[in-house]
Design a protein around this motif. Structure first.
Motif, PDB file in Angstrom:
ATOM      1  N   ILE A   5      -4.915 -11.555  41.705  1.00 54.36           N
ATOM      2  CA  ILE A   5      -5.116 -10.134  41.425  1.00 54.36           C
ATOM      3  C   ILE A   5      -5.461  -9.337  42.687  1.00 54.36           C
ATOM      4  CG2 ILE A   5      -6.587  -8.470  40.222  1.00 54.36           C
ATOM      5  CD1 ILE A   5      -4.510  -9.791  38.448  1.00 54.36           C
ATOM      6  N   PRO A   6      -6.399  -9.796  43.542  1.00 55.75           N
ATOM      7  CA  PRO A   6      -6.701  -9.015  44.755  1.00 55.75           C
ATOM      8  C   PRO A   6      -5.478  -8.794  45.633  1.00 55.75           C
ATOM      9  CG  PRO A   6      -8.419 -10.631  44.373  1.00 55.75           C
ATOM     10  CD  PRO A   6      -7.312 -10.954  43.420  1.00 55.75           C
ATOM     11  N   GLY A   7      -4.670  -9.839  45.796  1.00 54.18           N
ATOM     12  CA  GLY A   7      -3.490  -9.691  46.629  1.00 54.18           C
ATOM     13  C   GLY A   7      -2.476  -8.747  46.036  1.00 54.18           C
ATOM     14  N   LEU A   8      -2.306  -8.823  44.724  1.00 57.18           N
ATOM     15  CA  LEU A   8      -1.361  -7.943  44.042  1.00 57.18           C
ATOM     16  C   LEU A   8      -1.748  -6.482  44.228  1.00 57.18           C
ATOM     17  CD1 LEU A   8       1.073  -7.670  42.117  1.00 57.18           C
ATOM     18  CD2 LEU A   8      -0.539  -7.876  40.214  1.00 57.18           C
ATOM     19  N   LEU A   9      -3.052  -6.204  44.205  1.00 56.82           N
ATOM     20  CA  LEU A   9      -3.530  -4.831  44.308  1.00 56.82           C
ATOM     21  C   LEU A   9      -3.750  -4.374  45.749  1.00 56.82           C
ATOM     22  CD1 LEU A   9      -6.181  -4.835  41.409  1.00 56.82           C
ATOM     23  CD2 LEU A   9      -3.817  -4.008  41.331  1.00 56.82           C
ATOM     24  N   LEU A  10      -4.179  -5.288  46.614  1.00 60.10           N
ATOM     25  CA  LEU A  10      -4.660  -4.883  47.933  1.00 60.10           C
ATOM     26  C   LEU A  10      -3.759  -5.258  49.097  1.00 60.10           C
ATOM     27  CD1 LEU A  10      -8.441  -5.847  47.514  1.00 60.10           C
ATOM     28  CD2 LEU A  10      -7.379  -3.604  47.200  1.00 60.10           C
ATOM     29  N   SER A  11      -2.736  -6.102  48.879  1.00 59.64           N
ATOM     30  CA  SER A  11      -1.918  -6.557  50.007  1.00 59.64           C
ATOM     31  C   SER A  11      -1.294  -5.413  50.804  1.00 59.64           C
ATOM     32  CB  SER A  11      -0.823  -7.518  49.519  1.00 59.64           C
ATOM     33  OG  SER A  11      -1.359  -8.790  49.276  1.00 59.64           O
ATOM     34  N   PRO A  12      -0.721  -4.372  50.162  1.00 57.80           N
ATOM     35  CA  PRO A  12      -0.186  -3.264  50.970  1.00 57.80           C
ATOM     36  C   PRO A  12      -1.261  -2.587  51.815  1.00 57.80           C
ATOM     37  CG  PRO A  12       0.704  -3.198  48.742  1.00 57.80           C
ATOM     38  CD  PRO A  12      -0.389  -4.211  48.730  1.00 57.80           C
ATOM     39  N   ILE A  29     -14.494 -16.879  55.934  1.00 56.73           N
ATOM     40  CA  ILE A  29     -15.899 -17.028  55.537  1.00 56.73           C
ATOM     41  C   ILE A  29     -16.083 -16.778  54.051  1.00 56.73           C
ATOM     42  CG2 ILE A  29     -18.204 -16.016  55.798  1.00 56.73           C
ATOM     43  CD1 ILE A  29     -17.494 -15.601  58.783  1.00 56.73           C
ATOM     44  N   MET A  30     -15.485 -15.709  53.524  1.00 57.33           N
ATOM     45  CA  MET A  30     -15.677 -15.415  52.104  1.00 57.33           C
ATOM     46  C   MET A  30     -15.037 -16.490  51.222  1.00 57.33           C
ATOM     47  SD  MET A  30     -13.194 -12.134  51.212  1.00 57.33           S
ATOM     48  CE  MET A  30     -14.191 -11.064  52.250  1.00 57.33           C
ATOM     49  N   ALA A  31     -13.922 -17.075  51.665  1.00 54.97           N
ATOM     50  CA  ALA A  31     -13.313 -18.161  50.882  1.00 54.97           C
ATOM     51  C   ALA A  31     -14.226 -19.384  50.858  1.00 54.97           C
ATOM     52  CB  ALA A  31     -11.952 -18.524  51.457  1.00 54.97           C
ATOM     53  N   SER A  81      -9.499 -15.759  46.264  1.00 58.23           N
ATOM     54  CA  SER A  81      -8.161 -15.189  46.416  1.00 58.23           C
ATOM     55  C   SER A  81      -8.121 -14.130  47.508  1.00 58.23           C
ATOM     56  CB  SER A  81      -7.712 -14.573  45.084  1.00 58.23           C
ATOM     57  OG  SER A  81      -6.449 -13.961  45.210  1.00 58.23           O
ATOM     58  N   LEU A  82      -9.135 -13.272  47.569  1.00 59.31           N
ATOM     59  CA  LEU A  82      -9.186 -12.251  48.610  1.00 59.31           C
ATOM     60  C   LEU A  82      -9.268 -12.895  49.988  1.00 59.31           C
ATOM     61  CD1 LEU A  82      -9.295  -9.282  49.373  1.00 59.31           C
ATOM     62  CD2 LEU A  82     -11.778  -9.344  49.038  1.00 59.31           C
ATOM     63  N   GLY A  83      -9.980 -14.019  50.087  1.00 58.32           N
ATOM     64  CA  GLY A  83     -10.034 -14.739  51.348  1.00 58.32           C
ATOM     65  C   GLY A  83      -8.661 -15.201  51.810  1.00 58.32           C
ATOM     66  N   TYR A  84      -7.839 -15.619  50.856  1.00 57.12           N
ATOM     67  CA  TYR A  84      -6.460 -15.993  51.183  1.00 57.12           C
ATOM     68  C   TYR A  84      -5.666 -14.783  51.658  1.00 57.12           C
ATOM     69  CZ  TYR A  84      -1.817 -18.084  50.627  1.00 57.12           C
ATOM     70  OH  TYR A  84      -0.537 -18.545  50.854  1.00 57.12           O
TER      71      TYR A  84
END
Length: 411
Positions: free
Chosen positions: A272-279, A299-301, A325-328
């Motif tokens: 979900i984070p990547g889908l929303l925040l990747s751009p 670090i967060m991962a 996921s956001l760490g990735y």
């Protein structure tokens, strides 16, 4: 040049950019489908263990079977694309992917499924690295973050859809239809991509390189500090994320006694984070560089994995999965951007193939190592992986300090 000619040239440029955008939209969907079928396996491991009447560790082998075959073939697809062109290899890769994904649905035992997963990995591995290479072909370094963000947004969407959909839909339509449905969607994308084949650049190499030239090309990027550092982090980060993610379904089943539906909803956070925040991350990279984002992602991962050791309620595990996921998202897309700036332009397929080889080798090895550590319990597995990831993030602060945008590095 007359004003009329200027208008014509501007109109042609606008049309070309529009077609490029449509092309990357379709390639992004293809990348998303590849990740969807790759990541829908993990939450199905407990169910497939029951279906084929084998231990979870044995059915878990289908994950590294896919990942390692994907990794190995990525080396060859990159080289072949430099010689024969990106489109011809992407098309071949998608055809193999469609056929083998459909045939996975015919599996009658764990051995057959592992075989089809291995063959699917062989087919799938040509699309994503060559899409990355195409971005390097068509766009300057300081404009690649947004395009990479688009592709990774689709990949993260595939992760989310595969993670949740695999667990949620299986009780209603069965695992076989999950694979058949993915194959049908990928076949539709392949048909829609055909008219855009002419947009791809022509082959950059006149002949296939010799074995000596191949190793010389790899050594050219690996001999530099920037190359060694980046590829090393690509490998380890793949090990960490695959190790933790692959066994999340079993973790949730054992710790909270979750059923398939709840496992799917919990793992939905991974993607979900990547889908929303990747751009947005891509724009931030183009503007501010990578030196802060990469260490933060590592670090967060690491902290998210360590947090899951604690006796936390299920909703806190969902939050941990989101942070994982956001760490990735803050690491792998950024590593790709650096790799597109390593080596010669005519060997971009080769350098990108090496990146994907190391990433998916990490995916395969990570799931195996974490699975072996499970003999000592989830606490030990998460502690070992989490602490190494945390240390790697702290070390990354000085190692990536010079990864700033070109405008800053040249000033």
């Amino acid at each position: 040049m007359s004003q009329k000619d200027t208008h014509i040239e501007e109109a042609d440029r606008t049309l070309r950019l529009k077609k490029h955008q449509q092309l990357f939209n379709l390639l992004s969907i293809a990348a998303g489908l590849i990740f969807l079928q790759g990541f829908m396996i993990a939450p199905l491991i407990p169910r497939l263990s029951e279906v084929f009447n084998v231990p979870v560790q044995e059915i878990g082998f289908i994950v590294p079977a896919y990942m390692l075959s994907y990794a190995l073939m990525a080396l060859f697809y990159g080289l072949l694309s430099d010689r024969f062109g990106r489109w011809s290899i992407i098309r071949l890769s998608l055809i193999i992917f469609v056929v083998c994904t459909a045939l996975t649905a015919t599996s009658q035992n764990a051995g057959q499924m592992a075989t089809w997963r291995l063959l699917t990995g062989i087919g799938a591995s040509g699309v994503i690295p060559l899409t990355f290479a195409l971005i390097g072909d068509l766009f300057p370094f300081d404009q690649r973050g947004v395009k990479l963000g688009l592709v990774f947004a689709a990949m993260e969407g595939g992760m989310a859809a595969g993670s949740a959909g695999g667990a949620i839909l299986e009780p209603y339509i069965g695992w076989r239809w999950l694979f058949l449905g993915t194959a049908i969607m990928a076949a539709i994308v392949l048909v829609l991509l055909n008219p855009y084949g002419a947009l791809f650049d022509t082959a950059k190499a006149e002949k296939l390189p010799s074995i000596r030239q191949i190793f010389r090309g790899y050594s050219k990027v690996l001999v530099t500090f920037r190359g060694k550092r980046t590829y090393s982090y690509v490998l380890w980060n793949g090990v960490y994320h695959s190790g933790v993610y692959t066994w999340l379904g079993l973790y949730l089943s054992q710790r909270y006694d979750m059923g398939a539906l709840n496992i799917g909803l919990t793992i939905l956070g991974y993607g979900i984070p990547g889908l929303l925040l990747s751009p947005a991350i891509g724009k931030a990279v183009d503007k501010w560089g990578r030196r802060w984002l990469i260490p933060a992602g590592l670090i967060m991962a690491g902290l998210s994995g360590l947090f899951m050791i604690l006796n936390i309620p299920p909703y806190m595990t969902t939050i941990s999965v989101l942070i994982l996921s956001l760490g990735y998202d803050l690491t792998q897309p950024l590593f790709v951007g650096i790799v597109t700036d390593l080596g010669d332009d005519d060997k971009l397929g080769q350098t990108m193939g090496l990146k994907v080889f190391l990433l998916f080798t990490g995916f395969g090895v990570g799931s195996l190592i974490f699975g072996e550590l499970l003999n000592f319990g989830f606490g030990v597995s998460l502690a070992v992986f989490g602490f190494i990831q945390l240390i790697s993030g702290l070390i990354a602060i000085p190692l990536f300090w010079r990864e700033v945008p070109w405008s800053q590095s040249s000033s």
